[in-house]
Design a protein around this motif. Structure first.
Motif, PDB file in Angstrom:
ATOM      1  N   ARG A   4       0.867  -1.179   0.000  1.00  0.00           N
ATOM      2  CA  ARG A   4       0.000   0.000   0.000  1.00  0.00           C
ATOM      3  C   ARG A   4       0.900   1.224   0.000  1.00  0.00           C
ATOM      4  O   ARG A   4       1.725   1.405   0.895  1.00  0.00           O
ATOM      5  CB  ARG A   4      -0.912   0.016   1.221  1.00  0.00           C
ATOM      6  N   ILE A   5       0.764   2.052  -1.019  1.00  0.00           N
ATOM      7  CA  ILE A   5       1.518   3.299  -1.092  1.00  0.00           C
ATOM      8  C   ILE A   5       0.847   4.284  -0.148  1.00  0.00           C
ATOM      9  O   ILE A   5      -0.344   4.557  -0.252  1.00  0.00           O
ATOM     10  CB  ILE A   5       1.569   3.844  -2.529  1.00  0.00           C
ATOM     11  N   THR A   6       1.635   4.798   0.792  1.00  0.00           N
ATOM     12  CA  THR A   6       1.087   5.685   1.813  1.00  0.00           C
ATOM     13  C   THR A   6       1.460   7.147   1.594  1.00  0.00           C
ATOM     14  O   THR A   6       0.736   8.034   2.037  1.00  0.00           O
ATOM     15  CB  THR A   6       1.558   5.257   3.214  1.00  0.00           C
ATOM     16  N   HIS A   7       2.596   7.394   0.952  1.00  0.00           N
ATOM     17  CA  HIS A   7       3.066   8.758   0.728  1.00  0.00           C
ATOM     18  C   HIS A   7       3.857   8.819  -0.578  1.00  0.00           C
ATOM     19  O   HIS A   7       4.433   7.812  -0.992  1.00  0.00           O
ATOM     20  CB  HIS A   7       4.012   9.223   1.836  1.00  0.00           C
ATOM     21  N   VAL A   8       3.873   9.991  -1.169  1.00  0.00           N
ATOM     22  CA  VAL A   8       4.780  10.252  -2.287  1.00  0.00           C
ATOM     23  C   VAL A   8       5.652  11.439  -1.911  1.00  0.00           C
ATOM     24  O   VAL A   8       5.233  12.325  -1.168  1.00  0.00           O
ATOM     25  CB  VAL A   8       4.029  10.549  -3.610  1.00  0.00           C
ATOM     26  N   HIS A   9       6.893  11.411  -2.401  1.00  0.00           N
ATOM     27  CA  HIS A   9       7.797  12.541  -2.181  1.00  0.00           C
ATOM     28  C   HIS A   9       7.917  13.284  -3.501  1.00  0.00           C
ATOM     29  O   HIS A   9       8.275  12.696  -4.527  1.00  0.00           O
ATOM     30  CB  HIS A   9       9.166  12.067  -1.715  1.00  0.00           C
ATOM     31  N   VAL A  10       7.597  14.573  -3.466  1.00  0.00           N
ATOM     32  CA  VAL A  10       7.612  15.414  -4.659  1.00  0.00           C
ATOM     33  C   VAL A  10       8.731  16.447  -4.527  1.00  0.00           C
ATOM     34  O   VAL A  10       8.867  17.081  -3.489  1.00  0.00           O
ATOM     35  CB  VAL A  10       6.252  16.128  -4.837  1.00  0.00           C
ATOM     36  N   GLU A  11       9.507  16.586  -5.586  1.00  0.00           N
ATOM     37  CA  GLU A  11      10.533  17.632  -5.644  1.00  0.00           C
ATOM     38  C   GLU A  11      10.246  18.492  -6.862  1.00  0.00           C
ATOM     39  O   GLU A  11      10.296  18.011  -7.985  1.00  0.00           O
ATOM     40  CB  GLU A  11      11.925  17.018  -5.748  1.00  0.00           C
ATOM     41  N   GLY A  12       9.918  19.734  -6.629  1.00  0.00           N
ATOM     42  CA  GLY A  12       9.630  20.646  -7.734  1.00  0.00           C
ATOM     43  C   GLY A  12       8.175  21.046  -7.763  1.00  0.00           C
ATOM     44  O   GLY A  12       7.376  20.667  -6.909  1.00  0.00           O
ATOM     45  N   PHE A  13       7.857  21.833  -8.759  1.00  0.00           N
ATOM     46  CA  PHE A  13       6.508  22.355  -8.917  1.00  0.00           C
ATOM     47  C   PHE A  13       6.143  22.264 -10.380  1.00  0.00           C
ATOM     48  O   PHE A  13       7.013  22.475 -11.238  1.00  0.00           O
ATOM     49  CB  PHE A  13       6.461  23.814  -8.431  1.00  0.00           C
ATOM     50  N   PRO A  14       4.933  21.934 -10.730  1.00  0.00           N
ATOM     51  CA  PRO A  14       3.792  21.649  -9.861  1.00  0.00           C
ATOM     52  C   PRO A  14       3.899  20.255  -9.242  1.00  0.00           C
ATOM     53  O   PRO A  14       4.703  19.440  -9.667  1.00  0.00           O
ATOM     54  CB  PRO A  14       2.597  21.730 -10.807  1.00  0.00           C
ATOM     55  N   GLU A  15       3.073  19.998  -8.243  1.00  0.00           N
ATOM     56  CA  GLU A  15       3.071  18.696  -7.571  1.00  0.00           C
ATOM     57  C   GLU A  15       2.299  17.695  -8.435  1.00  0.00           C
ATOM     58  O   GLU A  15       1.126  17.440  -8.216  1.00  0.00           O
ATOM     59  CB  GLU A  15       2.461  18.810  -6.181  1.00  0.00           C
ATOM     60  N   ASP A  16       2.981  17.148  -9.436  1.00  0.00           N
ATOM     61  CA  ASP A  16       2.360  16.186 -10.336  1.00  0.00           C
ATOM     62  C   ASP A  16       3.279  14.976 -10.501  1.00  0.00           C
ATOM     63  O   ASP A  16       4.346  14.909  -9.894  1.00  0.00           O
ATOM     64  CB  ASP A  16       2.040  16.832 -11.682  1.00  0.00           C
ATOM     65  N   HIS A  17       2.854  14.022 -11.305  1.00  0.00           N
ATOM     66  CA  HIS A  17       3.607  12.774 -11.466  1.00  0.00           C
ATOM     67  C   HIS A  17       5.020  13.010 -11.981  1.00  0.00           C
ATOM     68  O   HIS A  17       5.920  12.223 -11.709  1.00  0.00           O
ATOM     69  CB  HIS A  17       2.852  11.801 -12.366  1.00  0.00           C
ATOM     70  N   GLN A  18       5.242  14.078 -12.715  1.00  0.00           N
ATOM     71  CA  GLN A  18       6.565  14.341 -13.259  1.00  0.00           C
ATOM     72  C   GLN A  18       7.572  14.715 -12.175  1.00  0.00           C
ATOM     73  O   GLN A  18       8.779  14.600 -12.385  1.00  0.00           O
ATOM     74  CB  GLN A  18       6.497  15.442 -14.306  1.00  0.00           C
ATOM     75  N   HIS A  19       7.098  15.151 -11.023  1.00  0.00           N
ATOM     76  CA  HIS A  19       7.984  15.594  -9.957  1.00  0.00           C
ATOM     77  C   HIS A  19       8.027  14.641  -8.769  1.00  0.00           C
ATOM     78  O   HIS A  19       8.658  14.926  -7.762  1.00  0.00           O
ATOM     79  CB  HIS A  19       7.593  17.002  -9.512  1.00  0.00           C
ATOM     80  N   ILE A  20       7.344  13.494  -8.878  1.00  0.00           N
ATOM     81  CA  ILE A  20       7.430  12.490  -7.823  1.00  0.00           C
ATOM     82  C   ILE A  20       8.793  11.813  -7.929  1.00  0.00           C
ATOM     83  O   ILE A  20       9.194  11.368  -9.006  1.00  0.00           O
ATOM     84  CB  ILE A  20       6.303  11.448  -7.934  1.00  0.00           C
ATOM     85  N   THR A  21       9.499  11.734  -6.795  1.00  0.00           N
ATOM     86  CA  THR A  21      10.819  11.107  -6.809  1.00  0.00           C
ATOM     87  C   THR A  21      10.843   9.771  -6.070  1.00  0.00           C
ATOM     88  O   THR A  21      11.677   8.923  -6.359  1.00  0.00           O
ATOM     89  CB  THR A  21      11.881  12.028  -6.194  1.00  0.00           C
ATOM     90  N   SER A  22       9.929   9.584  -5.093  1.00  0.00           N
ATOM     91  CA  SER A  22       9.912   8.314  -4.368  1.00  0.00           C
ATOM     92  C   SER A  22       8.544   8.058  -3.748  1.00  0.00           C
ATOM     93  O   SER A  22       7.705   8.955  -3.653  1.00  0.00           O
ATOM     94  CB  SER A  22      10.986   8.302  -3.270  1.00  0.00           C
ATOM     95  N   TYR A  23       8.363   6.801  -3.348  1.00  0.00           N
ATOM     96  CA  TYR A  23       7.107   6.334  -2.750  1.00  0.00           C
ATOM     97  C   TYR A  23       7.405   5.656  -1.425  1.00  0.00           C
ATOM     98  O   TYR A  23       8.317   4.853  -1.329  1.00  0.00           O
ATOM     99  CB  TYR A  23       6.432   5.308  -3.673  1.00  0.00           C
ATOM    100  N   LYS A  24       6.621   5.982  -0.428  1.00  0.00           N
ATOM    101  CA  LYS A  24       6.693   5.299   0.862  1.00  0.00           C
ATOM    102  C   LYS A  24       5.562   4.281   0.864  1.00  0.00           C
ATOM    103  O   LYS A  24       4.436   4.591   0.455  1.00  0.00           O
ATOM    104  CB  LYS A  24       6.513   6.316   1.987  1.00  0.00           C
ATOM    105  N   TRP A  25       5.831   3.061   1.333  1.00  0.00           N
ATOM    106  CA  TRP A  25       4.833   1.992   1.263  1.00  0.00           C
ATOM    107  C   TRP A  25       4.900   1.093   2.480  1.00  0.00           C
ATOM    108  O   TRP A  25       5.879   1.089   3.219  1.00  0.00           O
ATOM    109  CB  TRP A  25       5.036   1.177  -0.011  1.00  0.00           C
ATOM    110  N   THR A  26       3.822   0.328   2.655  1.00  0.00           N
ATOM    111  CA  THR A  26       3.772  -0.699   3.692  1.00  0.00           C
ATOM    112  C   THR A  26       3.286  -1.999   3.075  1.00  0.00           C
ATOM    113  O   THR A  26       2.495  -1.995   2.136  1.00  0.00           O
ATOM    114  CB  THR A  26       2.819  -0.321   4.854  1.00  0.00           C
TER     115      THR A  26
END
Length: 87
Positions: A4-26
């Motif tokens: 289950r993906i619980t968080h995404v880490h975004v670097e940059g703007f806008p906060e969209d899929h192109q700026h997601i750098t990592s996923y936190k999961w359980t």
């Protein structure tokens, strides 16, 4: 195995899929948790046939890989909008 993906880490703007750098999961089956960068998570789902989702219970939605032309693949839920925390 599914995570289950619980968080995404975004670097940059806008906060969209192109700026997601990592996923936190359980992993709720093993009580494990971790963080994966975007390329590793895409490969795990697309190549290694892992499964990921967001939400819980009746709000649970599967995540898949999108392969746009002339761009890197990325993850997207199979639903319209499912909020997850941005860190």
């Amino acid at each position: 195995m599914a995570v289950r993906i619980t968080h995404v880490h975004v670097e940059g703007f806008p906060e969209d899929h192109q700026h997601i750098t990592s996923y936190k999961w359980t992993n709720e089956e093993t009580n494990g948790a971790g963080t994966s960068d975007k390329p590793a998570m895409v490969e795990w789902i697309d190549v290694k046939k892992g499964r990921a989702y967001v939400g819980t219970g009746s709000s649970r939605v599967e995540v898949g890989v999108v392969h746009p032309e002339n761009a890197a693949p990325y993850l997207r839920t199979h639903a319209e909008v499912v909020p997850i925390s941005v860190v």
